[in-house]
Structures are given as C-alpha cells and as structure tokens.
Write an enzyme that holds these catalytic residues in place. Structure first.
Site, PDB file in Angstrom:
ATOM      1  CG  ASP A 104      28.424 -37.166  20.285  1.00  0.00           C
ATOM      2  OD1 ASP A 104      28.125 -37.995  20.645  1.00  0.00           O
ATOM      3  OD2 ASP A 104      29.574 -36.741  20.879  1.00  0.00           O
ATOM      4  CE  LYS A 135      40.693 -23.477  16.321  1.00  0.00           C
ATOM      5  NZ  LYS A 135      42.022 -24.367  16.942  1.00  0.00           N
ATOM      6  N   GLY A 136      35.384 -27.162  13.382  1.00  0.00           N
ATOM      7  CA  GLY A 136      35.548 -29.032  12.664  1.00  0.00           C
ATOM      8  C   GLY A 136      34.520 -29.083  11.579  1.00  0.00           C
ATOM      9  CB  ILE A 148      34.822 -40.309  12.765  1.00  0.00           C
ATOM     10  CG1 ILE A 148      33.649 -39.262  13.246  1.00  0.00           C
ATOM     11  CG2 ILE A 148      34.122 -41.498  13.263  1.00  0.00           C
ATOM     12  CD1 ILE A 148      32.919 -39.011  12.562  1.00  0.00           C
ATOM     13  CG  ASP A 172      32.363 -31.101  13.259  1.00  0.00           C
ATOM     14  OD1 ASP A 172      31.303 -30.790  13.744  1.00  0.00           O
ATOM     15  OD2 ASP A 172      33.670 -31.043  13.740  1.00  0.00           O
ATOM     16  NE  ARG A 193      40.623 -28.438  13.806  1.00  0.00           N
ATOM     17  CZ  ARG A 193      39.670 -28.365  15.253  1.00  0.00           C
ATOM     18  NH1 ARG A 193      38.899 -29.189  14.641  1.00  0.00           N
ATOM     19  NH2 ARG A 193      39.009 -27.879  16.034  1.00  0.00           N
TER      20      ARG A 193
HETATM   21  P1  5GP Z   1      27.903 -32.100  21.415  1.00  0.00           P
HETATM   22  O1  5GP Z   1      27.633 -30.699  21.336  1.00  0.00           O
HETATM   23  O2  5GP Z   1      26.953 -32.591  19.887  1.00  0.00           O
HETATM   24  O3  5GP Z   1      28.069 -33.293  21.682  1.00  0.00           O
HETATM   25  O4  5GP Z   1      29.507 -32.283  20.716  1.00  0.00           O
HETATM   26  C1  5GP Z   1      29.384 -31.741  19.395  1.00  0.00           C
HETATM   27  C2  5GP Z   1      31.033 -31.269  19.110  1.00  0.00           C
HETATM   28  O5  5GP Z   1      31.700 -32.738  19.237  1.00  0.00           O
HETATM   29  C3  5GP Z   1      31.319 -31.349  17.623  1.00  0.00           C
HETATM   30  O6  5GP Z   1      30.825 -30.396  17.077  1.00  0.00           O
HETATM   31  C4  5GP Z   1      32.393 -32.307  17.684  1.00  0.00           C
HETATM   32  O7  5GP Z   1      33.090 -30.839  17.632  1.00  0.00           O
HETATM   33  C5  5GP Z   1      33.242 -32.658  18.395  1.00  0.00           C
HETATM   34  N1  5GP Z   1      32.289 -34.084  18.310  1.00  0.00           N
HETATM   35  C6  5GP Z   1      31.804 -34.951  18.645  1.00  0.00           C
HETATM   36  N2  5GP Z   1      31.463 -36.512  18.424  1.00  0.00           N
HETATM   37  C7  5GP Z   1      33.045 -35.899  17.625  1.00  0.00           C
HETATM   38  C8  5GP Z   1      33.965 -37.563  16.990  1.00  0.00           C
HETATM   39  O8  5GP Z   1      33.752 -38.401  16.444  1.00  0.00           O
HETATM   40  N3  5GP Z   1      34.904 -36.911  16.953  1.00  0.00           N
HETATM   41  C9  5GP Z   1      35.750 -35.486  16.356  1.00  0.00           C
HETATM   42  N4  5GP Z   1      36.353 -35.057  16.179  1.00  0.00           N
HETATM   43  N5  5GP Z   1      34.585 -34.432  16.804  1.00  0.00           N
HETATM   44  C10 5GP Z   1      33.274 -34.931  17.757  1.00  0.00           C
HETATM   45 MG    MG Z   2      32.379 -29.078  15.941  1.00  0.00          MG
END
Ligand code: 5GP
Ligand code: MG
Length: 179
Positions: A102, A42-43, A152, A99, A164
């Site tokens: 990470d 949803k982000g 964040i 969004d 959100r």
């Molecule tokens: P990844 O698979 O790259 O570790 O994670 C990506 C997802 O993790 C993003 O789409 C988001 O939903 C969540 N995410 C990663 N870092 C943050 C952050 O700093 N804040 C929030 N609210 N969600 C995050």
């Molecule tokens: Mg996301």
C-alpha cells in the site's frame, strides 16, 4: 457472498489463477537456488500457503509479523517487528511474500532490515499492489494485480481481524466501517 461485502473484486478462481502465474515465474527464476520464503503475518498466510505449494521448489519457510496498521483502515507508518525470522539468511535468496503493498512503509523498512543480514538477494512477491498510494519507493518483483485506492478484505486480508477466512476478495459495505 456474506452481507458485509458490497461486491466481489476477485473470485476464488481468479485468485487461484493469479497464484499459478506468480508461482510459474518464481519457479523459473529460482530453480536450483536455495530459497527462503518469508511470510508476512497475518495477511499473507493464505496466499503464502498456496504459493509455496504451487512453486514446488525445495525451500525454507520463515515467518515475520510486523504492525503498521492500527485497528482501522489507515496505516500509522511506524513499523514494529512483533515476530522475526528464525534463521541465518546470509548468502541465501530471500523472497518476501506479502498480501498487499500500500504505502510501501512496511516493505521499505523490512527489505532494508533483511538486506542488512547479508543475504544473496531479497525480492518481494505481493498478491495485490496499490501503487497510487505509495509513500516509499517500493516495487514488487512479482505482483498479482494492481488495485485501486480502496480497502479490500478476504483471502487473508482483514478489517479489524475479520474476513481473513473468505476465499474471495471484496470491498466492504461502508456501514461496516462506521458501525
Ligand atoms: P503499507 O505499509 O504498504 O502501507 O501496508 C501494508 C499492509 O497494510 C498490508 O500488508 C496489509 O496488512 C495492510 N493493508 C493495506 N491495504 C490494505 C487493504 O486494502 N485491505 C487490507 N485488509 N489491508 C490492507
Ligand atoms: Mg500485511
């Protein structure tokens, strides 16, 4: 600013400018092509709706929802597709709209998954990027800005489904995590 937010990192105006800059690049690169935007629910929903309007090219909008996070702030690394796109992308240009990237676990998996359906191209557009936390080799083709290793919220980004709706992006007070 709401009490739970310790400080604002990006104001509504700054985010709007970032979206304008990304949209300008995308419009130049994809003009005359058949573009499919994929919103990572949803982000990225607020970012997505601003971006597609600002790009302004004829396009198709698709939605995917995956789970990689538990209820907290740490990625589990396991990707589960909860909702898939609803069209054939063979021969089409696909732009994944996220969004924040990470660890890269989510998009490493999803990009590969979509590439398996024979599209003309799959690229990534993310509003925020945390390259210092990367575990998988994922790089965004369009990136709004790099953020430090901090959690964040706002402008689509949540903590436990909260925040959100905020029009800005900020850092939560530590008390919120521990309560
Ligand atoms: P990844 O698979 O790259 O570790 O994670 C990506 C997802 O993790 C993003 O789409 C988001 O939903 C969540 N995410 C990663 N870092 C943050 C952050 O700093 N804040 C929030 N609210 N969600 C995050
Ligand atoms: Mg996301």
């Amino acid at each position: 600013m709401i009490d739970d937010v310790e400080r604002i990192l990006y104001t509504e105006d700054q985010i709007n400018n970032m979206c304008d800059e990304l949209a300008d690049k995308i419009r130049k690169d994809y003009s005359g092509r058949e573009l499919i935007f994929v919103c990572m629910l949803k982000g990225s929903v607020l970012f997505f709706s601003d971006l597609v309007r600002k790009v302004g090219l004829p396009c198709r909008l698709e939605f995917m929802e995956v789970s990689s996070y538990g209820s907290g702030t740490v990625s589990t690394g396991k990707i589960n597709i909860k909702k898939d796109i609803g069209c054939d992308i063979a021969g089409k240009d696909v732009l994944i709209v996220e969004d924040i990237v990470d660890t890269g676990n989510t998009l490493f998996y999803i990009k590969d998954y979509l590439e398996g359906r024979s599209p003309a191209s799959v690229k990534i557009c993310t509003l925020f990027d945390k390259p210092l936390r990367r575990q998988k080799p994922v790089s965004a083709d369009y990136s709004g800005c790099v953020v430090d290793d901090q959690f964040i919220v706002g402008f689509g980004l949540d903590y436990d489904e909260r925040y959100r709706y905020l029009p800005y992006v900020g850092v939560l007070r530590p008390e919120v995590y521990s309560s």
